[in-house]
Write a protein that holds these residues in place. Structure first.
Motif, PDB file in Angstrom:
ATOM      1  N   ALA A   5       0.834  -1.204   0.000  1.00  0.00           N
ATOM      2  CA  ALA A   5       0.000   0.000   0.000  1.00  0.00           C
ATOM      3  C   ALA A   5       0.871   1.259   0.000  1.00  0.00           C
ATOM      4  O   ALA A   5       0.517   2.261  -0.623  1.00  0.00           O
ATOM      5  N   THR A   6       2.013   1.206   0.683  1.00  0.00           N
ATOM      6  CA  THR A   6       2.943   2.338   0.666  1.00  0.00           C
ATOM      7  C   THR A   6       3.469   2.561  -0.745  1.00  0.00           C
ATOM      8  O   THR A   6       3.487   3.696  -1.240  1.00  0.00           O
ATOM      9  N   VAL A   7       3.870   1.495  -1.409  1.00  0.00           N
ATOM     10  CA  VAL A   7       4.372   1.615  -2.787  1.00  0.00           C
ATOM     11  C   VAL A   7       3.272   2.136  -3.708  1.00  0.00           C
ATOM     12  O   VAL A   7       3.517   3.000  -4.555  1.00  0.00           O
ATOM     13  N   ALA A   8       2.052   1.651  -3.521  1.00  0.00           N
ATOM     14  CA  ALA A   8       0.932   2.137  -4.331  1.00  0.00           C
ATOM     15  C   ALA A   8       0.706   3.629  -4.100  1.00  0.00           C
ATOM     16  O   ALA A   8       0.432   4.381  -5.052  1.00  0.00           O
ATOM     17  N   SER A   9       0.844   4.074  -2.859  1.00  0.00           N
ATOM     18  CA  SER A   9       0.707   5.504  -2.552  1.00  0.00           C
ATOM     19  C   SER A   9       1.784   6.321  -3.255  1.00  0.00           C
ATOM     20  O   SER A   9       1.507   7.388  -3.801  1.00  0.00           O
ATOM     21  N   VAL A  10       2.990   5.820  -3.235  1.00  0.00           N
ATOM     22  CA  VAL A  10       4.100   6.517  -3.894  1.00  0.00           C
ATOM     23  C   VAL A  10       3.864   6.575  -5.400  1.00  0.00           C
ATOM     24  O   VAL A  10       4.078   7.617  -6.035  1.00  0.00           O
ATOM     25  N   TYR A  11       3.410   5.478  -5.994  1.00  0.00           N
ATOM     26  CA  TYR A  11       3.107   5.475  -7.430  1.00  0.00           C
ATOM     27  C   TYR A  11       1.989   6.466  -7.762  1.00  0.00           C
ATOM     28  O   TYR A  11       2.034   7.133  -8.794  1.00  0.00           O
ATOM     29  N   TYR A  12       1.003   6.541  -6.895  1.00  0.00           N
ATOM     30  CA  TYR A  12      -0.109   7.484  -7.102  1.00  0.00           C
ATOM     31  C   TYR A  12       0.408   8.925  -7.089  1.00  0.00           C
ATOM     32  O   TYR A  12       0.094   9.713  -7.975  1.00  0.00           O
ATOM     33  N   PHE A  34       8.677   6.637  -9.505  1.00  0.00           N
ATOM     34  CA  PHE A  34       8.509   5.340 -10.167  1.00  0.00           C
ATOM     35  C   PHE A  34       9.786   4.524 -10.185  1.00  0.00           C
ATOM     36  O   PHE A  34       9.740   3.302 -10.107  1.00  0.00           O
ATOM     37  N   THR A  35      10.938   5.178 -10.302  1.00  0.00           N
ATOM     38  CA  THR A  35      12.196   4.431 -10.400  1.00  0.00           C
ATOM     39  C   THR A  35      12.731   3.994  -9.048  1.00  0.00           C
ATOM     40  O   THR A  35      13.436   2.990  -8.970  1.00  0.00           O
ATOM     41  N   ASN A  36      12.422   4.728  -7.990  1.00  0.00           N
ATOM     42  CA  ASN A  36      12.899   4.363  -6.658  1.00  0.00           C
ATOM     43  C   ASN A  36      11.794   4.636  -5.628  1.00  0.00           C
ATOM     44  O   ASN A  36      11.887   5.577  -4.842  1.00  0.00           O
ATOM     45  N   PRO A  37      10.759   3.794  -5.602  1.00  0.00           N
ATOM     46  CA  PRO A  37       9.624   4.060  -4.716  1.00  0.00           C
ATOM     47  C   PRO A  37       9.968   4.006  -3.226  1.00  0.00           C
ATOM     48  O   PRO A  37       9.350   4.706  -2.435  1.00  0.00           O
ATOM     49  N   LEU A  38      10.960   3.213  -2.850  1.00  0.00           N
ATOM     50  CA  LEU A  38      11.304   3.138  -1.431  1.00  0.00           C
ATOM     51  C   LEU A  38      11.969   4.432  -0.950  1.00  0.00           C
ATOM     52  O   LEU A  38      11.658   4.929   0.134  1.00  0.00           O
ATOM     53  N   SER A  43       9.306   7.008  -0.850  1.00  0.00           N
ATOM     54  CA  SER A  43       8.447   6.872   0.336  1.00  0.00           C
ATOM     55  C   SER A  43       9.142   7.455   1.564  1.00  0.00           C
ATOM     56  O   SER A  43       8.484   8.037   2.437  1.00  0.00           O
ATOM     57  N   ALA A  44      10.462   7.345   1.630  1.00  0.00           N
ATOM     58  CA  ALA A  44      11.190   7.951   2.751  1.00  0.00           C
ATOM     59  C   ALA A  44      11.058   9.472   2.703  1.00  0.00           C
ATOM     60  O   ALA A  44      10.810  10.123   3.728  1.00  0.00           O
ATOM     61  N   ALA A  45      11.199  10.046   1.510  1.00  0.00           N
ATOM     62  CA  ALA A  45      11.058  11.500   1.372  1.00  0.00           C
ATOM     63  C   ALA A  45       9.636  11.941   1.705  1.00  0.00           C
ATOM     64  O   ALA A  45       9.433  12.922   2.436  1.00  0.00           O
ATOM     65  N   LEU A  46       8.646  11.220   1.180  1.00  0.00           N
ATOM     66  CA  LEU A  46       7.253  11.587   1.451  1.00  0.00           C
ATOM     67  C   LEU A  46       6.907  11.433   2.938  1.00  0.00           C
ATOM     68  O   LEU A  46       6.157  12.234   3.496  1.00  0.00           O
ATOM     69  N   THR A  47       7.460  10.404   3.578  1.00  0.00           N
ATOM     70  CA  THR A  47       7.211  10.205   5.010  1.00  0.00           C
ATOM     71  C   THR A  47       7.823  11.346   5.817  1.00  0.00           C
ATOM     72  O   THR A  47       7.210  11.848   6.764  1.00  0.00           O
ATOM     73  N   LEU A  48       9.016  11.776   5.439  1.00  0.00           N
ATOM     74  CA  LEU A  48       9.638  12.903   6.128  1.00  0.00           C
ATOM     75  C   LEU A  48       8.808  14.173   5.940  1.00  0.00           C
ATOM     76  O   LEU A  48       8.559  14.915   6.897  1.00  0.00           O
ATOM     77  N   PHE A  49       8.350  14.416   4.707  1.00  0.00           N
ATOM     78  CA  PHE A  49       7.494  15.582   4.456  1.00  0.00           C
ATOM     79  C   PHE A  49       6.204  15.489   5.256  1.00  0.00           C
ATOM     80  O   PHE A  49       5.712  16.493   5.775  1.00  0.00           O
ATOM     81  N   LEU A  50       5.637  14.287   5.365  1.00  0.00           N
ATOM     82  CA  LEU A  50       4.415  14.090   6.139  1.00  0.00           C
ATOM     83  C   LEU A  50       4.643  14.440   7.604  1.00  0.00           C
ATOM     84  O   LEU A  50       3.825  15.131   8.221  1.00  0.00           O
ATOM     85  N   SER A  51       5.754  13.983   8.163  1.00  0.00           N
ATOM     86  CA  SER A  51       6.031  14.268   9.577  1.00  0.00           C
ATOM     87  C   SER A  51       6.217  15.770   9.804  1.00  0.00           C
ATOM     88  O   SER A  51       5.714  16.321  10.792  1.00  0.00           O
ATOM     89  N   ILE A  52       6.893  16.430   8.887  1.00  0.00           N
ATOM     90  CA  ILE A  52       7.091  17.877   9.006  1.00  0.00           C
ATOM     91  C   ILE A  52       5.754  18.610   8.889  1.00  0.00           C
ATOM     92  O   ILE A  52       5.461  19.520   9.678  1.00  0.00           O
ATOM     93  N   LEU A 100       2.987   5.429   5.087  1.00  0.00           N
ATOM     94  CA  LEU A 100       2.083   5.875   4.028  1.00  0.00           C
ATOM     95  C   LEU A 100       1.006   4.831   3.754  1.00  0.00           C
ATOM     96  O   LEU A 100      -0.165   5.174   3.538  1.00  0.00           O
ATOM     97  N   GLY A 101       1.364   3.557   3.777  1.00  0.00           N
ATOM     98  CA  GLY A 101       0.388   2.490   3.596  1.00  0.00           C
ATOM     99  C   GLY A 101      -0.620   2.441   4.722  1.00  0.00           C
ATOM    100  O   GLY A 101      -1.819   2.205   4.498  1.00  0.00           O
TER     101      GLY A 101
END
Length: 182
Positions: free
Chosen positions: A41-48, A91-95, A98-107, A158-159
């Protein structure tokens, strides 16, 4: 009630209660699937998010050549290229994305929580101000907890958010559908 268009009238909604229930059941099923596969689900969120960035970047690039002056073309084109690159990165590096998006989410949660806490504190004379204050503190704490677990929690945060959102939306559509049936 005269302000509401006929297509949004209660009898019209009431006749469609089954569609709301079906949507609720579908969203709950998707939420359970996401909860059972949090990393997927985290990977799907990143792809979205990546897909939205690619589309946004293409729109920026098309828009860039619709403006007249050179400095505006450069600004819009650069914005478009950055969006496209971010989308491709997702798309090329979803993991890593996801780390970048998670950090942005926490901020974002931390900033929103601090702001909401400040607003709640300023609302002290108003009845119910404590709810706003508590909401701000909880949101800020969620941001801190996510930041403290970063980057390890990037595989599932994210998932988890996606699964929770799908479940909450599903239950609300289900409840709404049964409520308008009566």
């Amino acid at each position: 009630m005269a302000d509401i268009p006929d297509r949004l009238s209660f009898p019209s909604l009431q006749s469609k209660w089954g569609w709301f229930v079906a949507l609720g059941v579908l969203l709950i099923a998707c939420g359970l699937i996401a909860a059972a596969n949090i990393v997927l689900a985290t990977v799907a969120s990143v792809y979205y998010v990546g897909m939205l960035m690619l589309i946004g970047g293409i729109v920026y690039l098309v828009h860039a050549f619709q403006v007249r002056s050179w400095d505006q073309v450069l600004f819009w084109a650069l914005s478009g290229v950055l969006y496209v690159l971010a989308g491709v990165f997702a798309f090329t590096n979803p993991l890593l994305a996801s780390a970048a998006l998670t950090l942005f989410l926490s901020i974002a949660l931390l900033i929103a929580g601090v702001f909401r806490t400040w607003v709640g504190w300023r609302m002290r004379p108003v009845k119910g101000w404590g709810w706003v204050l508590a909401s701000g503190i909880i949101t800020a704490l969620a941001g801190v907890v996510i930041a403290l677990g970063w980057p390890v929690n990037s595989l599932w945060i994210l998932g988890l958010f996606l699964a929770c959102d799908l479940l909450i939306q599903g239950w609300s559509m289900l409840a709404f559908g049964f409520a308008i049936r009566r």
